[in-house]
Design a protein around this motif. Structure first.
Motif, PDB file in Angstrom:
ATOM      1  N   ASP A  27       1.487  -1.896  -6.860  1.00  0.00           N
ATOM      2  CA  ASP A  27       1.271  -1.961  -5.422  1.00  0.00           C
ATOM      3  C   ASP A  27       2.466  -2.630  -4.743  1.00  0.00           C
ATOM      4  O   ASP A  27       3.431  -3.020  -5.398  1.00  0.00           O
ATOM      5  CB  ASP A  27      -0.052  -2.652  -5.077  1.00  0.00           C
ATOM      6  N   LYS A  28       2.399  -2.766  -3.425  1.00  0.00           N
ATOM      7  CA  LYS A  28       3.542  -3.294  -2.667  1.00  0.00           C
ATOM      8  C   LYS A  28       3.817  -4.767  -2.953  1.00  0.00           C
ATOM      9  O   LYS A  28       4.911  -5.244  -2.681  1.00  0.00           O
ATOM     10  CB  LYS A  28       3.324  -3.067  -1.173  1.00  0.00           C
ATOM     11  N   THR A  47      -7.470   1.798  -2.744  1.00  0.00           N
ATOM     12  CA  THR A  47      -6.774   2.227  -1.527  1.00  0.00           C
ATOM     13  C   THR A  47      -5.276   2.368  -1.777  1.00  0.00           C
ATOM     14  O   THR A  47      -4.501   1.451  -1.502  1.00  0.00           O
ATOM     15  CB  THR A  47      -6.984   1.226  -0.367  1.00  0.00           C
ATOM     16  N   LYS A  79      -1.434   3.375  -1.108  1.00  0.00           N
ATOM     17  CA  LYS A  79      -0.681   3.377   0.153  1.00  0.00           C
ATOM     18  C   LYS A  79       0.690   4.014  -0.040  1.00  0.00           C
ATOM     19  O   LYS A  79       1.261   3.961  -1.129  1.00  0.00           O
ATOM     20  CB  LYS A  79      -0.505   1.946   0.662  1.00  0.00           C
ATOM     21  N   VAL A  80       1.210   4.581   1.033  1.00  0.00           N
ATOM     22  CA  VAL A  80       2.553   5.149   1.021  1.00  0.00           C
ATOM     23  C   VAL A  80       3.530   4.048   0.618  1.00  0.00           C
ATOM     24  O   VAL A  80       3.441   2.921   1.092  1.00  0.00           O
ATOM     25  CB  VAL A  80       2.916   5.720   2.411  1.00  0.00           C
ATOM     26  N   GLU A 103       3.852   2.798  -2.466  1.00  0.00           N
ATOM     27  CA  GLU A 103       3.491   2.209  -3.753  1.00  0.00           C
ATOM     28  C   GLU A 103       3.931   3.140  -4.873  1.00  0.00           C
ATOM     29  O   GLU A 103       4.173   4.320  -4.649  1.00  0.00           O
ATOM     30  CB  GLU A 103       1.992   1.903  -3.792  1.00  0.00           C
ATOM     31  N   GLU A 110       0.380  10.244   3.089  1.00  0.00           N
ATOM     32  CA  GLU A 110      -0.942   9.616   3.101  1.00  0.00           C
ATOM     33  C   GLU A 110      -1.815  10.229   1.998  1.00  0.00           C
ATOM     34  O   GLU A 110      -1.936  11.452   1.908  1.00  0.00           O
ATOM     35  CB  GLU A 110      -1.628   9.802   4.450  1.00  0.00           C
ATOM     36  N   TRP A 154      -8.309  10.645  -5.778  1.00  0.00           N
ATOM     37  CA  TRP A 154      -7.199  10.606  -4.820  1.00  0.00           C
ATOM     38  C   TRP A 154      -6.193  11.658  -5.238  1.00  0.00           C
ATOM     39  O   TRP A 154      -5.823  11.735  -6.417  1.00  0.00           O
ATOM     40  CB  TRP A 154      -6.501   9.247  -4.848  1.00  0.00           C
TER      41      TRP A 154
END
Length: 111
Positions: free
Chosen positions: A24-25, A66, A68-69, A71, A85, A95
């Motif tokens: 993740d970010k 969730t 995200k753009v 990641e 998205e 997803w």
């Protein structure tokens, strides 16, 4: 009915899935299973048709709540970045992630 979809989905990911690492970010990581796809698509712009094969990764919602753009996902020593998205299937179990492969050069990583 959802239990039946979940069971079938788990069988698909066991049979066709690959182990991956989700970053993740905040640079937190965890193991997930993905299915890689490169479906053929024809994009039309007026009279021009462009044939392409985008990189798509499918991930269970139960593994990534969730996405995200921006990641990243590492599969078989290849790093992919989510570039659009994320979209869920109609049952909200998977997803579909449109990703771009990162290429590393001596001067750094380029997308």
């Amino acid at each position: 009915m959802i239990k039946a979809f979940n069971k079938a989905l788990n069988i698909l990911f066991i049979k066709f899935g690959k182990s991956a690492v989700y970053l993740d970010k905040e640079d937190n990581s965890h193991l997930i299973t993905v299915i890689k796809r490169q479906p053929d698509q024809d994009l039309r712009f007026g009279e021009l048709t462009v044939h392409c094969s985008p990189n798509l990764l499918e991930v269970r919602v139960s593994e990534v709540f969730t996405p995200k753009v921006g990641e990243k996902i590492v599969v078989d020593d290849e790093t992919f970045t989510i570039q659009a998205e994320p979209e869920q299937d109609r049952h909200r179990l998977i997803w579909r992630l449109n990703v771009v492969k990162n290429y590393e050069t001596k001067s750094g990583i380029i997308r």
